[in-house]
Enzyme design. Structure first.
Site, mmCIF file in Angstrom:
data_model
loop_
_atom_site.group_PDB
_atom_site.id
_atom_site.type_symbol
_atom_site.label_atom_id
_atom_site.label_comp_id
_atom_site.label_asym_id
_atom_site.label_seq_id
_atom_site.Cartn_x
_atom_site.Cartn_y
_atom_site.Cartn_z
ATOM 1 N N HIS A 263 -8.049 -7.659 6.504
ATOM 2 C CA HIS A 263 -7.932 -6.620 7.532
ATOM 3 C C HIS A 263 -8.134 -7.232 8.917
ATOM 4 O O HIS A 263 -9.208 -7.700 9.258
ATOM 5 C CB HIS A 263 -8.908 -5.463 7.355
ATOM 6 C CG HIS A 263 -8.463 -4.230 8.115
ATOM 7 N ND1 HIS A 263 -7.449 -3.407 7.683
ATOM 8 C CD2 HIS A 263 -8.860 -3.727 9.308
ATOM 9 C CE1 HIS A 263 -7.260 -2.436 8.560
ATOM 10 N NE2 HIS A 263 -8.092 -2.612 9.555
ATOM 11 N N GLU B 69 -2.203 -1.678 -3.463
ATOM 12 C CA GLU B 69 -3.259 -0.956 -2.762
ATOM 13 C C GLU B 69 -3.026 0.537 -2.909
ATOM 14 O O GLU B 69 -1.903 1.018 -2.737
ATOM 15 C CB GLU B 69 -3.288 -1.337 -1.279
ATOM 16 C CG GLU B 69 -3.797 -2.738 -1.024
ATOM 17 C CD GLU B 69 -3.984 -3.030 0.451
ATOM 18 O OE1 GLU B 69 -4.676 -4.004 0.768
ATOM 19 O OE2 GLU B 69 -3.434 -2.278 1.298
ATOM 20 N N HIS C 115 0.856 -1.189 0.000
ATOM 21 C CA HIS C 115 0.000 0.000 0.000
ATOM 22 C C HIS C 115 0.891 1.238 0.000
ATOM 23 O O HIS C 115 1.576 1.519 0.986
ATOM 24 C CB HIS C 115 -0.905 -0.016 1.234
ATOM 25 C CG HIS C 115 -1.873 1.127 1.303
ATOM 26 N ND1 HIS C 115 -2.764 1.284 2.349
ATOM 27 C CD2 HIS C 115 -2.113 2.169 0.461
ATOM 28 C CE1 HIS C 115 -3.488 2.372 2.150
ATOM 29 N NE2 HIS C 115 -3.109 2.932 1.013
#
Length: 248
Positions: A196, A75, A48
């Site tokens: 997550h 991401e 990310h």
């Protein structure tokens, strides 16, 4: 293993970079972690690139894109800066996530239903370079419907509420939401992933959900690797996931 029992592990290496950035050193190297993860059975590597560059840097992404043997899942926030960077590096996969500077980590799913035109344009823009986009969303029918309407091929269901549940009843309720979300996503022709807050003690019920395609897991693996090594940490997670998926 049949296709129905197959599940993939995407290893997020952001927090290897977090440790490096904490002291401004050249180590630990996220690339080394990625290569070890691949050798240990990871099906992909997730990174990310945040607006504030708190962990992964542009150079990390460029190098990973060139050397990974599996695939990189990039991401990114839905911003012009990130879209332009994605066009430059041309990842095979990208995942659009919501992002604010103050959050410790991604705190919720993307509101696709509230900004369909904007996200549709971004999905179509990356599709033109051959990039398959998934949308990180909460397991809510309106968000799943919106993802399908705008032409996203995949979604990643946010499992944070499940991971943060404090009672057995709350855990069961949140797991049911994810299970329903997977079923609803599949009924709309979407590839359904999740991630997550997943760790070694809560991953199996999620991996066992019929139709779950891939789980993206990072913090738990990086933390466990401090004690057992990166390859062993990845292998242990993959073993748990595959075992759970085989019981579907």
């Amino acid at each position: 293993m049949t296709e129905a029992n197959r599940i993939l592990l995407g290893v997020n290496i952001d927090h290897v970079a977090t440790l490096r950035q904490a002291r401004g050193t050249r180590y630990p190297d996220p690339l080394k972690a990625a290569l070890d993860a691949e050798e240990a059975g990871a099906d992909g590597i997730t990174v990310h690139l945040r607006e504030d560059r708190r962990h992964i840097q542009e150079r990390d992404v460029r190098v990973l894109k060139e050397v990974l043997q599996t695939r990189m899942n990039f991401e990114m926030g839905v911003t012009e800066e990130m879209l332009a960077f994605a066009e430059l590096i041309r990842p095979a996969h990208a995942c659009f996530v919501p992002e604010t500077r103050q959050e410790l980590t991604t705190e919720g799913g993307l509101d696709v239903a509230g900004q369909e035109a904007r996200i549709r344009a971004a999905v179509e823009r990356l599709a033109r370079i051959g990039c398959e986009v998934s949308l990180f969303i909460d397991a809510e029918p309106q968000q799943i419907e919106a993802a399908a309407r705008i032409g996203a091929p995949a979604v990643e269901l946010h499992t944070g509420r499940y991971a943060d549940a404090r009672t057995p009843a709350e855990t069961a309720r949140e797991l049911a939401r994810i299970r329903d979300g997977v079923e609803y996503g599949l009924s709309h022709g979407l590839i359904v992933n999740a991630g997550h807050g997943l760790h070694y003690h809560n991953v199996e019920p999620v991996a066992a959900i019929p139709g779950m395609h891939e789980l993206n897991i990072g913090h738990a693996i990086v933390a466990h690797a401090l004690f057992v090594g990166f390859k062993a940490a990845v292998q242990e997670m993959k073993l748990l996931m595959v075992g759970a998926a085989s019981r579907r």
